[in-house]
Scaffold this active site. Structure first.
Site, mmCIF file in Angstrom:
data_model
loop_
_atom_site.group_PDB
_atom_site.id
_atom_site.type_symbol
_atom_site.label_atom_id
_atom_site.label_comp_id
_atom_site.label_asym_id
_atom_site.label_seq_id
_atom_site.Cartn_x
_atom_site.Cartn_y
_atom_site.Cartn_z
ATOM 1 N N ASP A 14 53.846 -14.422 -24.014
ATOM 2 C CA ASP A 14 55.018 -13.566 -23.780
ATOM 3 C C ASP A 14 55.171 -13.161 -22.316
ATOM 4 O O ASP A 14 55.663 -12.067 -22.018
ATOM 5 C CB ASP A 14 54.955 -12.307 -24.673
ATOM 6 C CG ASP A 14 54.656 -12.657 -26.116
ATOM 7 O OD1 ASP A 14 55.336 -13.544 -26.646
ATOM 8 O OD2 ASP A 14 53.729 -12.065 -26.696
ATOM 9 N N LYS A 17 58.158 -17.136 -19.953
ATOM 10 C CA LYS A 17 58.278 -18.540 -19.514
ATOM 11 C C LYS A 17 59.723 -19.023 -19.539
ATOM 12 O O LYS A 17 60.127 -19.812 -18.694
ATOM 13 C CB LYS A 17 57.408 -19.447 -20.401
ATOM 14 C CG LYS A 17 55.933 -19.285 -20.117
ATOM 15 C CD LYS A 17 55.084 -19.965 -21.145
ATOM 16 C CE LYS A 17 54.962 -19.180 -22.400
ATOM 17 N NZ LYS A 17 53.778 -18.360 -22.581
ATOM 18 N N GLY A 41 57.695 -17.914 -29.402
ATOM 19 C CA GLY A 41 59.053 -17.397 -29.588
ATOM 20 C C GLY A 41 59.707 -17.175 -28.242
ATOM 21 O O GLY A 41 59.139 -16.500 -27.390
ATOM 22 N N HIS A 42 60.862 -17.802 -28.035
ATOM 23 C CA HIS A 42 61.588 -17.514 -26.804
ATOM 24 C C HIS A 42 63.022 -17.147 -27.139
ATOM 25 O O HIS A 42 63.697 -17.850 -27.877
ATOM 26 C CB HIS A 42 61.519 -18.639 -25.769
ATOM 27 C CG HIS A 42 61.182 -19.974 -26.340
ATOM 28 N ND1 HIS A 42 59.902 -20.472 -26.356
ATOM 29 C CD2 HIS A 42 61.958 -20.897 -26.938
ATOM 30 C CE1 HIS A 42 59.905 -21.647 -26.944
ATOM 31 N NE2 HIS A 42 61.142 -21.930 -27.304
ATOM 32 N N GLN A 225 52.400 -19.662 -25.824
ATOM 33 C CA GLN A 225 51.303 -18.674 -25.777
ATOM 34 C C GLN A 225 50.780 -18.501 -24.334
ATOM 35 O O GLN A 225 51.514 -18.771 -23.396
ATOM 36 C CB GLN A 225 50.159 -19.039 -26.736
ATOM 37 C CG GLN A 225 50.521 -18.928 -28.206
ATOM 38 C CD GLN A 225 51.108 -20.195 -28.785
ATOM 39 O OE1 GLN A 225 50.639 -21.282 -28.519
ATOM 40 N NE2 GLN A 225 52.147 -20.060 -29.570
HETATM 41 P P1 IMP Z 1 48.303 -17.961 -34.562
HETATM 42 O O1 IMP Z 1 48.648 -18.736 -33.356
HETATM 43 O O2 IMP Z 1 49.472 -17.643 -35.455
HETATM 44 O O3 IMP Z 1 47.151 -18.546 -35.326
HETATM 45 O O4 IMP Z 1 47.791 -16.499 -34.068
HETATM 46 C C1 IMP Z 1 46.583 -16.342 -33.332
HETATM 47 C C2 IMP Z 1 46.766 -15.286 -32.242
HETATM 48 O O5 IMP Z 1 47.667 -15.754 -31.261
HETATM 49 C C3 IMP Z 1 47.339 -13.957 -32.752
HETATM 50 O O6 IMP Z 1 46.783 -12.902 -31.987
HETATM 51 C C4 IMP Z 1 48.819 -14.079 -32.416
HETATM 52 O O7 IMP Z 1 49.443 -12.826 -32.271
HETATM 53 C C5 IMP Z 1 48.732 -14.823 -31.096
HETATM 54 N N1 IMP Z 1 49.947 -15.578 -30.768
HETATM 55 C C6 IMP Z 1 50.358 -16.742 -31.285
HETATM 56 N N2 IMP Z 1 51.510 -17.142 -30.717
HETATM 57 C C7 IMP Z 1 51.831 -16.209 -29.808
HETATM 58 C C8 IMP Z 1 52.887 -16.076 -28.860
HETATM 59 O O8 IMP Z 1 53.781 -16.928 -28.732
HETATM 60 N N3 IMP Z 1 52.865 -14.964 -28.083
HETATM 61 C C9 IMP Z 1 51.878 -14.039 -28.171
HETATM 62 N N4 IMP Z 1 50.850 -14.129 -29.021
HETATM 63 C C10 IMP Z 1 50.822 -15.199 -29.836
#
Ligand code: IMP
Length: 425
Positions: A14, A17, A41-42, A225
């Site tokens: 977040d 990007k 998510g963007h 991420q």
């Molecule tokens: P997963 O990717 O859904 O398995 O989540 C694993 C960790 O990555 C968790 O703490 C999520 O909140 C974090 N996470 C996954 N995608 C994002 C993102 O796009 N932005 C921020 N945190 C993320």
């Protein structure tokens, strides 16, 4: 000339990007996602309409850019089709400029179900995942039993793989969680139906990228991420399940030496969603102020983001391991009007810095801060570095000193033009 540019968040995601992609868009020919899935998510504003993409590269909203979802991405076809419907409505037909690798692993309903069951279980470590089956799908990829996109077009292989998968998963659902099973025939039908709808987008990403490289096109590799969520180098086990750092070659199918320039992105402070250590997290009014002023709510899950001061210690180390050439500093305007601003530049702990970076076990890390004066002239909407308040410049230069790389771009607000470019890449 920099033709292959990698874009990488350096915190827990977040970092903004989409803003950088937006800025580079006029010069780009292609954008590639190489890891993660619809956990990202963007938020984009297209023709005044707000849309959130999770799986499509954020560059998709620029009609001149060809987009790729490469083999390192785990693909949920439900998520893809709902984004495609929205994209086709808002952007016009995107079929001829989106290619999805036939080697991508598919997120199946059993992956999502297991991810959510584990997160809800009182007996298991809660990671705070997005509940979208990302980790469970990567487990199957590493376990060499993924259903890949190419399998959708070989009915007997698809049957075998889904039969084996459900033997395994249904037994877990029934015996470990006492919950309902997934029906094999329904699952096969769903896959076959989706296969037809997907067909026009499936292609050979390695070959397409090689062609673009041959004709000297500009390609952006868009990381989702952030580096601190990297499965190998992040704050394990509170991480996502893919490699962001060094993830481009394996996730796309190019050589590591192809990458000409890596842009790292950091906010002027830090946020995190989900569980896990966050040494500079603020639990006081300042944390609430950053959350409210920065609009810090997760784009994928709507969860409030945890907020804290900029962690220069982690930034410096993430820059080092990920080969960042230049930094983009985002959301500096959120700090406008503060009297004092802090940056963590070290931890006090029983462990040495090297030991901490080796394990990234940060539970006991106590941040040490350097304090800097805030600035009275607002940075919001500024487009010239020279025009910035001297204290804001000192803040930027302190980040350069700590990280060891230049800040080449500063985002001073949500609009595309709210940007200071210090070095054109
Ligand atoms: P997963 O990717 O859904 O398995 O989540 C694993 C960790 O990555 C968790 O703490 C999520 O909140 C974090 N996470 C996954 N995608 C994002 C993102 O796009 N932005 C921020 N945190 C993320």
């Amino acid at each position: 000339m920099n033709l292959n540019i990698s874009l990488l968040g350096l915190q827990w995601g977040d970092e903004g990007k989409g803003k950088v992609v937006d800025y580079l868009a006029n010069d780009l020919d292609a954008a590639v996602r190489y890891q993660g899935g619809h956990n990202a998510g963007h938020t984009l504003i297209v023709n005044g309409k707000k849309i959130v993409f999770h799986l499509l590269p954020s560059a998709i909203c620029h009609k001149n850019i060809k987009c790729f979802i490469a083999r390192g991405v785990v693909v949920s076809l439900d998520a893809l089709f709902s984004e495609l419907a929205e994209a086709n409505e808002v952007l016009g037909d995107i079929e001829d400029r989106l290619i999805i690798s036939s080697a991508c692993s598919l997120i199946q309903p059993y992956h999502i179900k297991l991810d959510q069951l584990r997160e809800q279980s009182a007996n298991l470590t809660k990671i705070g995942t997005t509940g979208r089956g990302i980790g469970t799908t990567y487990e199957d990829k590493v376990g060499r039993r993924s259903v890949r996109i190419s399998d959708l077009y070989d009915e007997s292989k698809l049957n075998d793989k889904l039969t084996q998968a459900l033997d395994f998963y249904n037994s877990i659902f029934e015996h470990s969680f006492g919950t309902s099973k997934i029906d094999l025939n329904e699952l096969i039908d769903l896959n076959l139906k989706q296969a037809e709808q997907l067909k026009p987008y499936v292609g050979n990403v390695i070959e397409e990228i090689r062609e673009l490289q041959k004709s000297k096109k500009k390609i952006l590799y868009e990381g989702a991420q952030g580096a601190l969520l990297d499965v190998s180098l992040g704050t394990y086990p509170f991480v996502t399940s893919s490699n962001l750092i060094g993830g481009v070659p394996a996730g796309v199918g190019i050589s590591p030496s192809d990458i000409d320039y890596t842009i790292g992105i950091t906010k002027a402070y830090t946020t995190r969603v989900g569980e896990g250590p966050f040494p500079t997290e603020l639990f006081d009014d300042m944390g609430t102020y950053l959350a409210e002023t920065g609009g810090e709510v997760g784009a994928t899950t709507g969860r409030p983001r945890r907020c804290g001061w900029l962690d220069g210690f982690l930034l410096k180390n993430m820059v080092k391991v990920s080969g960042v050439d230049g930094l983009c500093l985002t959301k500096i305007d959120v700090l406008d009007g503060l009297e004092k601003i802090k940056i963590c530049n070290a931890y006090s702990s029983d462990l040495t810095e090297a030991e901490m970076i080796e394990t990234m076990d940060l539970e006991l890390a106590q941040p040490e801060y350097l304090e800097m004066p805030g600035w009275s002239k607002l940075t919001a909407g500024q487009t010239s570095y020279e025009e910035l308040d001297d204290n804001a410049k000192s803040f930027v230069e302190k980040i350069e000193e700590i990280s060891g790389v230049p800040v080449i771009m500063i985002s001073t607000g949500p609009k595309r033009e709210d940007t200071i470019i210090r070095k054109d890449i």
